[in-house]
Design an enzyme around this catalytic site. Structure first.
Site, PDB file in Angstrom:
ATOM      1  N   ARG A 262       0.831  -1.214   0.000  1.00  0.00           N
ATOM      2  CA  ARG A 262       0.000   0.000   0.000  1.00  0.00           C
ATOM      3  C   ARG A 262       0.866   1.265   0.000  1.00  0.00           C
ATOM      4  NH1 ARG A 262      -4.897  -1.413   2.299  1.00  0.00           N
ATOM      5  NH2 ARG A 262      -3.775  -2.630   3.857  1.00  0.00           N
ATOM      6  N   TYR A 263       2.038   1.177   0.628  1.00  0.00           N
ATOM      7  CA  TYR A 263       2.944   2.324   0.756  1.00  0.00           C
ATOM      8  C   TYR A 263       4.282   1.922   0.128  1.00  0.00           C
ATOM      9  CZ  TYR A 263      -0.425   3.249   4.522  1.00  0.00           C
ATOM     10  OH  TYR A 263      -1.570   3.422   5.250  1.00  0.00           O
TER      11      TYR A 263
ATOM     12  N   ARG B  39       7.020  -0.102   2.499  1.00  0.00           N
ATOM     13  CA  ARG B  39       6.693  -1.245   3.361  1.00  0.00           C
ATOM     14  C   ARG B  39       5.610  -2.117   2.751  1.00  0.00           C
ATOM     15  NH1 ARG B  39       5.153   3.694   4.989  1.00  0.00           N
ATOM     16  NH2 ARG B  39       3.140   4.052   5.991  1.00  0.00           N
TER      17      ARG B  39
ATOM     18  N   CYS C 222      -6.114 -17.272  14.106  1.00  0.00           N
ATOM     19  CA  CYS C 222      -5.725 -16.477  15.280  1.00  0.00           C
ATOM     20  C   CYS C 222      -6.020 -17.290  16.539  1.00  0.00           C
ATOM     21  CB  CYS C 222      -6.564 -15.201  15.357  1.00  0.00           C
ATOM     22  SG  CYS C 222      -6.494 -14.210  13.873  1.00  0.00           S
TER      23      CYS C 222
ATOM     24  N   CYS D  22     -11.634 -11.780  17.371  1.00  0.00           N
ATOM     25  CA  CYS D  22     -12.151 -10.531  17.924  1.00  0.00           C
ATOM     26  C   CYS D  22     -13.438 -10.180  17.185  1.00  0.00           C
ATOM     27  CB  CYS D  22     -11.121  -9.426  17.733  1.00  0.00           C
ATOM     28  SG  CYS D  22      -9.467  -9.936  18.276  1.00  0.00           S
TER      29      CYS D  22
ATOM     30  N   CYS E 218     -13.108  -7.640  14.312  1.00  0.00           N
ATOM     31  CA  CYS E 218     -11.980  -7.854  13.393  1.00  0.00           C
ATOM     32  C   CYS E 218     -12.218  -7.245  12.007  1.00  0.00           C
ATOM     33  CB  CYS E 218     -11.729  -9.343  13.229  1.00  0.00           C
ATOM     34  SG  CYS E 218     -10.406  -9.682  12.067  1.00  0.00           S
TER      35      CYS E 218
ATOM     36  N   ARG F 122     -10.525  -8.015   9.443  1.00  0.00           N
ATOM     37  CA  ARG F 122     -10.323  -9.056   8.419  1.00  0.00           C
ATOM     38  C   ARG F 122     -11.221 -10.248   8.704  1.00  0.00           C
ATOM     39  NH1 ARG F 122      -4.154  -8.042   8.536  1.00  0.00           N
ATOM     40  NH2 ARG F 122      -4.006  -6.336   7.025  1.00  0.00           N
TER      41      ARG F 122
ATOM     42  N   ASP G  32     -12.791   0.040  12.105  1.00  0.00           N
ATOM     43  CA  ASP G  32     -12.987  -0.102  10.650  1.00  0.00           C
ATOM     44  C   ASP G  32     -14.418  -0.521  10.337  1.00  0.00           C
ATOM     45  OD1 ASP G  32     -10.346   0.487   9.661  1.00  0.00           O
ATOM     46  OD2 ASP G  32      -9.714  -1.355  10.673  1.00  0.00           O
TER      47      ASP G  32
ATOM     48  N   ASP H 216      -8.137   4.259   8.933  1.00  0.00           N
ATOM     49  CA  ASP H 216      -7.749   3.638   7.662  1.00  0.00           C
ATOM     50  C   ASP H 216      -8.846   3.994   6.672  1.00  0.00           C
ATOM     51  OD1 ASP H 216      -5.772   1.918   6.442  1.00  0.00           O
ATOM     52  OD2 ASP H 216      -5.694   0.942   8.417  1.00  0.00           O
TER      53      ASP H 216
ATOM     54  N   LYS I  81      -3.761   5.045   5.827  1.00  0.00           N
ATOM     55  CA  LYS I  81      -4.069   5.440   7.199  1.00  0.00           C
ATOM     56  C   LYS I  81      -3.691   6.908   7.385  1.00  0.00           C
ATOM     57  CE  LYS I  81      -2.814   2.039   9.966  1.00  0.00           C
ATOM     58  NZ  LYS I  81      -1.720   1.463   9.223  1.00  0.00           N
TER      59      LYS I  81
HETATM   60  S1  SF4 Z   1      -8.312  -8.504  15.047  1.00  0.00           S
HETATM   61 FE1  SF4 Z   1      -8.766 -10.163  13.592  1.00  0.00          FE
HETATM   62  S2  SF4 Z   1      -6.747 -10.735  12.767  1.00  0.00           S
HETATM   63 FE2  SF4 Z   1      -6.384  -9.604  14.685  1.00  0.00          FE
HETATM   64  S3  SF4 Z   1      -6.298 -11.196  16.308  1.00  0.00           S
HETATM   65 FE3  SF4 Z   1      -8.400 -10.435  16.237  1.00  0.00          FE
HETATM   66  S4  SF4 Z   1      -9.432 -11.864  14.870  1.00  0.00           S
HETATM   67 FE4  SF4 Z   1      -7.247 -12.122  14.504  1.00  0.00          FE
END
Ligand code: SF4
Length: 355
Positions: A92-93, A96, A105, A109, A112, A114, A275, A312, A319
């Site tokens: 994206r940049y 990096r 994971c 979360c 999340c 993603r 997000d 973002d 960002k």
């Molecule tokens: S935010 Fe998403 S990618 Fe990060 S630890 Fe939690 S579930 Fe996994």
């Protein structure tokens, strides 16, 4: 504190562990088939099941509102796919890249960003051939100075795999910094073994671990010891926090978190505005609320403990800081607000130097 022996992965597990009622387990069963669930023993032990608004539970225990999708929400809120030249890599940049090594994971979360890409049944870990393609891309782009290892959570990989990836990147001269993003030191601190620490620090590159943590209660003695093992091995640490309604959207909680991080030798780096991930509107704040919190944090904390409040921009535009402004132009120069909000005139003056 209750001791849990294994990761809880279903609504029934959560009910058996006493973390949700049978009625709630029924209400969230539909979420479990849509989005992955995992609550590690360390996080389950922190949940106060008597508190209906427990901030740790809000991060990991599914909520029926996750099935409500706001029209502005997107499957890929920050546009990883648009900027992915080869599988597993996001560029994206100019200086990096993200290298997404795994799609799983230790915890899942509820906010999340993603969530459509991670979890059992989603993409698998990068194969050796895909990793080779990603490394070849990095080799071919000499402006890439930093590789950000992410996922999923890359620190669930075995120390052997972490050492292999480190060795491969250490052979690319223009890559100077390896930054591993992880929730592991907090959510499963026992995984930060001496073998993992040795694997992370097994190259001459500068290594950072960016710790993802959202509430001061997460920084238990075991979590702080895991961070100390990394830092004592020469690994620098920064933190990332997501601003979450009902978890950390008050100045006292954020202040306690940032102070705990600095005491652990972890520099608070980013406070992310939530997000636009699907089904997460009940966990997001407004940007105005985030700015008011940052104003209050600046009044209370030293610069060392202050993160940068960032958004973002949806659509892969990157960002940017969205914190409160302290400087306004005025007819006489500038008006600068102090931490209490009082404006002061400032006249820009310097001696012009010919170059
Ligand atoms: S935010 Fe998403 S990618 Fe990060 S630890 Fe939690 S579930 Fe996994």
């Amino acid at each position: 504190m209750t001791a849990f022996r294994r990761t809880l992965r279903t609504a029934a597990d959560l009910a058996d562990a006493g973390l949700v009622t049978a009625e709630r387990a029924e209400a969230i069963a539909g979420v479990e088939s849509r989005y992955a669930v995992a609550v590690t023993p360390a996080m389950a032990a922190l949940i106060d099941a008597r508190d209906a608004n427990d901030p740790i539970a809000r991060q990991f225990v599914p909520d029926a509102r996750e099935l409500d999708r706001h029209p502005a929400e997107r499957d890929d809120p920050i546009g990883d796919a648009i900027k992915s030249p080869v599988p597993g890599l996001v560029h994206r940049y100019p200086d990096r890249v993200l290298l997404k090594l795994v799609a799983t994971c230790p915890v899942y979360c509820r906010f999340c960003f993603r969530r459509e890409m991670v979890g059992p049944g989603k993409a698998s870990a990068l194969s050796d051939a895909e990793l080779a393609d990603a490394l070849a891309y990095i080799c071919d782009h000499p402006k890439i100075w930093e590789v950000i290892l992410t996922g999923g959570d890359p620190l669930i990989l075995s120390p052997r795999r972490v050492a292999e990836v480190t060795a491969a990147l250490s052979g690319i001269p223009h890559v100077k910094v390896l930054r591993w993003h992880s929730r592991v030191p907090v959510v499963t601190p026992e995984r930060v073994t001496q073998e993992l620490v040795a694997a992370l620090s097994s190259s001459a590159k500068t290594v950072y671990v960016a710790l993802h943590t959202n509430h001061p209660r997460e920084l238990t003695g075991l979590a702080r010891s895991a961070c100390a093992r990394l830092i004592n091995a020469g690994i620098a640490m920064v933190s990332q926090t997501v601003l979450l309604r009902g978890v950390n959207d008050d100045a006292d909680t954020l202040e306690a978190l940032m102070r705990a991080l600095v005491e652990t030798r972890v520099k608070p780096y980013y406070l992310h505005h939530g997000d636009l991930a699907p089904g997460t509107a009940h966990l997001r704040t407004t940007i105005a609320e985030g700015q008011a919190l940052m104003r209050e944090l600046r009044r209370r904390l030293s610069g060392l403990a202050l993160p940068s409040y960032v958004l973002d921009i949806p659509g892969a535009h990157g960002k940017v800081p969205v914190g409160p402004q302290y400087l306004e132009t005025s007819p006489d120069g500038y008006a600068v607000r102090d931490a209490r909000g009082k404006p002061h005139a400032y006249e820009d003056c310097c001696t012009a130097v010919s170059r």
